[in-house]
Design a protein around this motif. Sequence first.
Motif, PDB file in Angstrom:
ATOM      1  N   LYS A   1       1.501 -24.362   2.985  1.00 12.32           N
ATOM      2  CA  LYS A   1       0.153 -24.146   2.453  1.00 12.32           C
ATOM      3  C   LYS A   1      -0.828 -23.765   3.557  1.00 12.32           C
ATOM      4  CE  LYS A   1       0.774 -26.890  -1.629  1.00 12.32           C
ATOM      5  NZ  LYS A   1       0.341 -28.005  -2.456  1.00 12.32           N
ATOM      6  N   LYS A   2      -0.577 -24.219   4.768  1.00 14.51           N
ATOM      7  CA  LYS A   2      -1.484 -23.868   5.870  1.00 14.51           C
ATOM      8  C   LYS A   2      -1.463 -22.359   6.149  1.00 14.51           C
ATOM      9  CE  LYS A   2       1.789 -24.766   9.598  1.00 14.51           C
ATOM     10  NZ  LYS A   2       2.088 -25.549  10.777  1.00 14.51           N
ATOM     11  N   ASN A   3      -0.372 -21.676   5.760  1.00 14.24           N
ATOM     12  CA  ASN A   3      -0.291 -20.227   5.939  1.00 14.24           C
ATOM     13  C   ASN A   3      -1.285 -19.488   5.043  1.00 14.24           C
ATOM     14  OD1 ASN A   3       3.203 -20.746   6.156  1.00 14.24           O
ATOM     15  ND2 ASN A   3       1.879 -20.311   7.877  1.00 14.24           N
ATOM     16  N   LEU A   4      -1.765 -20.155   4.017  1.00 11.23           N
ATOM     17  CA  LEU A   4      -2.705 -19.513   3.104  1.00 11.23           C
ATOM     18  C   LEU A   4      -4.051 -19.227   3.761  1.00 11.23           C
ATOM     19  CD1 LEU A   4      -2.032 -21.350  -0.254  1.00 11.23           C
ATOM     20  CD2 LEU A   4      -1.307 -19.061   0.426  1.00 11.23           C
ATOM     21  N   ASN A   5      -4.358 -19.924   4.846  1.00  9.35           N
ATOM     22  CA  ASN A   5      -5.640 -19.701   5.518  1.00  9.35           C
ATOM     23  C   ASN A   5      -5.836 -18.248   5.913  1.00  9.35           C
ATOM     24  OD1 ASN A   5      -6.298 -22.397   5.281  1.00  9.35           O
ATOM     25  ND2 ASN A   5      -5.519 -22.920   7.307  1.00  9.35           N
TER      26      ASN A   5
END
Length: 71
Positions: free
Chosen positions: A13-17
């Motif tokens: 989910k951190k890749n969504l930044n």
Amino acid sequence: MDILVFKTNIRYKKNLNTLIPRLNNTKGIIRWNLDFDDKDKILRIEASDLHPKSIETVLKNAGYFCEELKD
């Protein structure tokens, strides 16, 4: 309205930044979501007048793999 479905390699989910602004600013996208529970990390996009290759290019430019899944 079209529904476009893609297989990706977005794992966290951190890749969504990095992706949220790119996808939100892509002309033609109405709504999108990413299914982290699916083994293929499926990206579903509701769009109007949007070519799948443009989504593949957006993700590729962000450093991710993206491939449209056909019906």
